[in-house]
Every structure is written in C-alpha cells, then in structure tokens.
Design an enzyme around this catalytic site. Structure first.
Site, short mmCIF file in Angstrom:
data_model
loop_
_atom_site.label_atom_id
_atom_site.label_comp_id
_atom_site.label_asym_id
_atom_site.label_seq_id
_atom_site.Cartn_x
_atom_site.Cartn_y
_atom_site.Cartn_z
N TRP A 54 0.81 -1.22 0.00
CA TRP A 54 0.00 0.00 0.00
C TRP A 54 0.84 1.27 0.00
O TRP A 54 0.33 2.35 -0.23
CB TRP A 54 -0.93 0.02 1.24
CG TRP A 54 -0.18 -0.28 2.50
CD1 TRP A 54 -0.07 -1.49 3.11
CD2 TRP A 54 0.63 0.62 3.27
NE1 TRP A 54 0.76 -1.41 4.21
CE2 TRP A 54 1.19 -0.11 4.33
CE3 TRP A 54 0.92 2.00 3.17
CZ2 TRP A 54 2.04 0.46 5.28
CZ3 TRP A 54 1.76 2.56 4.11
CH2 TRP A 54 2.31 1.80 5.15
N ASN A 55 2.15 1.16 0.31
CA ASN A 55 2.90 2.41 0.55
C ASN A 55 3.24 3.18 -0.73
O ASN A 55 3.36 4.40 -0.70
CB ASN A 55 4.15 2.15 1.41
CG ASN A 55 5.12 1.21 0.76
OD1 ASN A 55 4.77 0.46 -0.15
ND2 ASN A 55 6.35 1.21 1.23
N LYS B 69 -2.54 -8.74 -7.30
CA LYS B 69 -3.35 -8.59 -6.09
C LYS B 69 -2.80 -7.39 -5.34
O LYS B 69 -1.73 -7.46 -4.72
CB LYS B 69 -3.28 -9.84 -5.20
CG LYS B 69 -4.29 -9.75 -4.05
CD LYS B 69 -3.88 -10.52 -2.82
CE LYS B 69 -2.82 -9.86 -2.01
NZ LYS B 69 -3.13 -8.52 -1.46
N PRO B 70 -3.51 -6.26 -5.41
CA PRO B 70 -3.01 -5.07 -4.68
C PRO B 70 -3.34 -5.19 -3.19
O PRO B 70 -4.21 -5.97 -2.80
CB PRO B 70 -3.80 -3.93 -5.31
CG PRO B 70 -5.07 -4.54 -5.80
CD PRO B 70 -4.76 -5.98 -6.13
N ALA B 71 -2.66 -4.40 -2.38
CA ALA B 71 -2.93 -4.39 -0.93
C ALA B 71 -4.38 -3.98 -0.68
O ALA B 71 -4.94 -3.16 -1.42
CB ALA B 71 -1.99 -3.42 -0.24
N GLU C 8 10.90 -8.29 -2.64
CA GLU C 8 11.44 -7.00 -2.19
C GLU C 8 10.89 -6.79 -0.79
O GLU C 8 9.71 -6.50 -0.62
CB GLU C 8 11.01 -5.92 -3.20
CG GLU C 8 11.87 -4.70 -3.18
CD GLU C 8 11.28 -3.63 -2.32
OE1 GLU C 8 11.67 -3.56 -1.13
OE2 GLU C 8 10.43 -2.86 -2.81
N CYS D 68 10.36 1.15 2.40
CA CYS D 68 11.38 0.14 2.71
C CYS D 68 12.78 0.73 2.71
O CYS D 68 13.69 0.16 3.29
CB CYS D 68 11.38 -0.98 1.68
SG CYS D 68 9.80 -1.70 1.43
N GLU E 58 12.49 -2.22 11.81
CA GLU E 58 12.08 -1.20 10.84
C GLU E 58 10.88 -0.45 11.44
O GLU E 58 9.87 -1.07 11.78
CB GLU E 58 11.68 -1.90 9.55
CG GLU E 58 11.46 -0.99 8.38
CD GLU E 58 11.14 -1.76 7.11
OE1 GLU E 58 10.68 -2.92 7.19
OE2 GLU E 58 11.34 -1.18 6.03
N GLY F 79 6.80 -6.52 0.27
CA GLY F 79 6.13 -6.47 1.56
C GLY F 79 7.08 -6.89 2.66
O GLY F 79 8.31 -6.76 2.50
N SER F 80 6.53 -7.44 3.74
CA SER F 80 7.38 -7.74 4.90
C SER F 80 8.22 -8.99 4.67
O SER F 80 7.86 -9.88 3.88
CB SER F 80 6.50 -7.95 6.13
OG SER F 80 5.79 -9.16 6.00
C1 SIN Z 1 9.35 0.76 -1.18
O1 SIN Z 1 9.26 1.35 -0.13
O2 SIN Z 1 9.09 -0.45 -1.27
C2 SIN Z 1 9.74 1.43 -2.47
C3 SIN Z 1 10.46 2.70 -2.31
C4 SIN Z 1 11.07 3.21 -3.60
O3 SIN Z 1 10.79 2.69 -4.67
O4 SIN Z 1 11.85 4.14 -3.51
#
Ligand code: SIN
Length: 475
Positions: free
Chosen positions: A151-152, A175-177, A251, A285, A379, A229-230
């Site tokens: 979602w971020n 499948k989106p969040a 990722e 992330c 995190e 995701g996590s």
């Molecule tokens: C992410 O937070 O997964 C992506 C961040 C980015 O693409 O800079």
C-alpha cells in the site's frame, strides 16, 4: 477539486466484474469510507488464472513493437491522469498530493523505460568448437506471473513489476494491498484504454489475500511470483512458491542506516537525510531508520535537522501544503509509538515531535538513541528520526552492517576515497552517496540478506521475467 470518478470492480479478462461481496476502503486521514470495492475470492482468482494462461501464447508471440506500443500508450495515459491518481492515493492511503504526483511520475517512468527496453531483448550467438555447429541463445518470457503489491507506493510498485513482465511477454495478475486497491484499478482502466488485450494484465482487489493467492501459488502454470512487503510474509511465500519451482522476486524489509561523516556538506546531508527519512512519512522500505553522525558535527547536524523537521507540515493529504499525512492504520501507529516510548525509556532525548492525533504522528527527532533500542533493531516505518553519534569509520560501518536486512544505506562525505571505501563495505543492495533518494526506473532496486531476492528496475528488472533458451544448431 472535480468529482473523482474511479473503478471499484475487479478487472478480469479484459472486463469489469461486479461482485455482490464488497469491502470498504477507508481514508486513514478522516476514517470515512472512500469506496466499497469488489471483494474477489478463490473463484475469481481461478478465473483470472485461466485467463492469464489463455492470453499468454498470443502476448508472448506479439512482436516487441506491439508490446512496446501498448506500454507506450499506457505510460502516456498514466501521465495524463497524474492528478486523479495522486488524489486517489491521498484518499485511500493518505499520501500527500505533492508526493502522490511525484509517485505517478516515478510509476510512469517504469512503463516508459520498459516500453523502450521491450525492443532490446536481444539474443546472442556463441562460438562453437565444431565447424558444423552454431550456438544460439534466446530470451523468452518465463510465463504467466502473479504479483502482490503493498500500500505504501500504490502506483509505482505496480508498474515496477508489471511493466517489465509485460515487456518480456508475460501475462500478469495483480493482487493489490487491501488498503490501496483503487490506484491499481485505475491503472488497469488506463491499461485497457491503452489497448492492452484481455487477460494480459488483471487486477483482483480482495480482503482475503490468502484465498486469492492460493490458486496462483499452487498452480504449476504460474511460473513467477513477485512480491513487495514484509520479510515475514516474503519467507512464507518463498516456501510455498518452491513447491512448484516458480521464479521469485522478493522486495522485503529495510531499516536503512545513514552515515554522516564530519567531512560531509552539512546542509546537503541535512536535506537529503530529510528526504530519506520523511518521504512518504517514513513508510518506505528504503526509509532512513538509523542515523549515525560523526562526533565533531553531531550537535550542528542535530540542530539543523531538527529545525527542518519542525517546519514540516502535517495534515490533510489532499491539501497542497501538506508534507506529512497520516499513518496507514492503527497497527502502524502503535508500532511507531512503541518504538518512541522504548527509546525514551532507554534514555533518548526527544527534540521534536513525539505526539499523535488520530493516525497523524508528528515528525519526530530523537537524540542519544541507544543501540539496543527498538528504533535501531527493527524497521519503524514511520516519521521518526533516531540520531546517535559515532567516532570511527569502522565503528559506523560495523553498526550499519549489524542488521539482518540489507536494502538501502546512505553515506554523506566529500572524501572520494571514503565514498568508495564505505559504499563497498556496506552489506546493502543500494547505497546512496550524498543522495537521499536513489530510486529511479533505470537502476537496480533490491536488497541482500533478509531484504529479499532479485532486482527491480533497469535491465536487471527485465531479466527477472526472462528464461534463457539455448539452441544448438547442427548444419
Ligand atoms: C518501497 O518502499 O518499497 C519502495 C520505495 C522506492 O521505490 O523508492
């Protein structure tokens, strides 16, 4: 603002599927329901899977120019719809408008880059030791792909996965969040408008991620899983994907360290660390999670940084002025609060922020944060900047590396030898030297250790969707 009109149904085999089952997308800023969205289950997942498998032969055999044409038109439409897409992100997950616009440009950048790269999937010939043989190597799409996005970054994480997959000739089911299906559905509408054929790109919104994911994870015909995701969920998906030997790109979590050396350009280090920390309210992330500053400039850095943080505007994500929107949900808020309380209990000093109102957490700066604090061990995914002091380069590098994850790290220095030495010593997939936002479509994005597998972006992102075929030709 004009009335925003957007799709709320599933996008399945080139058509919009209305379902009696719905789930609510709720604005984290106001708590109001933004939309009631079609809630896909196992049945729709199976249908989408069959459609993706059916569409694969024609899409994989389409010429690179045809695939590039669709992607190019998709790119142009995404840019043309920058405003509604930014508004949707503000509504569904609280990203401030100005950041939303930047994200749309970033998201479109992946589609543009892969539209061009689709035409450059060249094969190779290798010299044979026999005069009558020729060795040919060609690259072929891996097959239908299942993608799960967070979602971020509701737009960029979709295009960073789907654009290289489609360029390679794969079909893609997304499948989106649950928190951000609307941006993904809007992107699907633009894909359809761009002339994308049925079954090539599909979007399944759902409040039941397990039910929708199961058929894709278990089916041999889905040849690739891509997930952002996590780490915890990534590991579970990896185990399940192993049973059908799918290719995987994961990722996962970050926890980025920032190393500010005394020889850095102080003003630049402050500005870039601000971007590295507070982009997307720290819900990224690659967000700066641990800021280490060399002793001689620690006081000056902390003062200048705190002043900039005080000036950040927290508020309505739909306002032009806002820098920091709400956190995505209660769980996110509780985690941020727990991290701050723990640091204070261990003796950290609160310089700015620390308070919450609804899901809005004030941008926060803490000094003298102890190494054993949760802020340094996990995190945080929120707008909290923990700062601590170091004295030796080796000490800073070993602190930075003493973390099970390795996605992004940042270094600030004007010493060229140090820039090379430290960036090479850091066990991270991405290092920003005097750069707080290294992410860009043409560069490899991804981590080492518990931050995941594979790379997204650039030619590396395309290779993740290609199989190597060797043809030995006897003349
Ligand atoms: C992410 O937070 O997964 C992506 C961040 C980015 O693409 O800079």
């Amino acid at each position: 603002m004009e009335r925003l009109e957007f799709p709320k149904e599933a996008f399945l085999d080139g058509a919009w599927r209305s379902l009696p089952r719905r789930f609510s997308v709720v604005s984290p800023a106001t708590g109001e329901v933004v939309a009631e969205v079609a809630d896909c289950g196992e049945e729709e997942a199976k249908e989408a899977l069959e459609a993706a498998v059916r569409a694969f032969p024609a899409w994989s055999r389409a010429t690179a120019y045809e695939r590039a044409g669709v992607l190019r038109r998709w790119y142009e439409l995404i840019l043309k719809h920058q405003e509604p897409l930014a508004q949707l992100m503000a509504l569904e997950m609280g990203k401030p408008l100005k950041e939303g616009r930047a994200e749309v440009a970033y998201a479109a950048g992946f589609v543009e880059w892969y539209a061009e790269e689709a035409k450059r999937i060249y094969g190779e010939t290798v010299p044979s030791q026999f005069p009558h043989k020729r060795i040919l190597v060609r690259y072929e799409p891996v097959g239908p792909v299942y993608g799960i996005t967070p979602w971020n970054f509701p737009a960029a994480m979709v295009t960073r996965k789907a654009a290289p997959a489609l360029a390679a000739g794969c079909t893609f089911v997304l499948k989106p969040a649950e928190e951000s299906p609307l941006t993904a559905l809007y992107l699907a509408r633009l894909f359809q408008e761009a002339g994308g054929p049925p079954g090539v790109f599909q979007v399944l919104p759902t409040s039941d991620p397990e039910g929708v994911s199961r058929p894709f994870l278990e089916d041999e015909r889905i040849r690739k899983l891509t997930f952002t995701g996590s780490t915890e969920v990534g590991v579970r998906l990896y185990e399940r994907a192993a049973r059908t030997l799918k290719r995987v790109s994961l990722e996962l979590g970050g926890g980025a360290p920032v190393l500010v050396f005394a020889d850095a350009d102080l003003e630049r280090a402050v500005e870039e660390t601000l971007r590295a920390k507070f982009r997307n309210a720290g819900e990224s992330c690659v967000a700066a999670n641990r800021i280490f500053v060399e002793a001689p400039i620690a006081e000056a850095f902390a003062q200048a940084y705190a002043e900039r943080v005080r000036a950040l505007k927290v508020g309505d994500p739909l306002s032009e002025e806002t820098d920091i929107g709400p956190l995505v949900n209660e769980a996110a808020l509780r985690k941020v609060q727990a991290h701050v309380e723990d640091a204070l209990a261990l003796g950290a000093r609160l310089v700015v922020g620390g308070e919450a109102k609804g899901l809005f957490f004030a941008p926060t700066v803490l000094l003298d944060v102890k190494r054993e604090s949760l802020l340094f061990r996990e995190e945080t995914f929120g707008p909290v900047a923990p700062i601590t002091v170091f004295r030796e380069e080796e000490e800073a590098v070993s602190w930075a590396n003493a973390f099970p994850v390795g996605l992004a790290a940042y270094v600030f220095t004007r010493d060229l030898s140090r820039a090379f030495r430290v960036s090479e010593a850091l066990a991270y997939g991405i290092v920003g030297v005097n750069d707080g936002v290294p992410s860009t479509p043409q560069a490899p994005f991804g981590g080492v250790k518990r931050s995941g597998l594979g790379r997204e972006g650039g030619k590396w992102g395309l290779e993740e969707y290609l199989e190597v075929k060797y043809v030995s030709l006897g003349l």
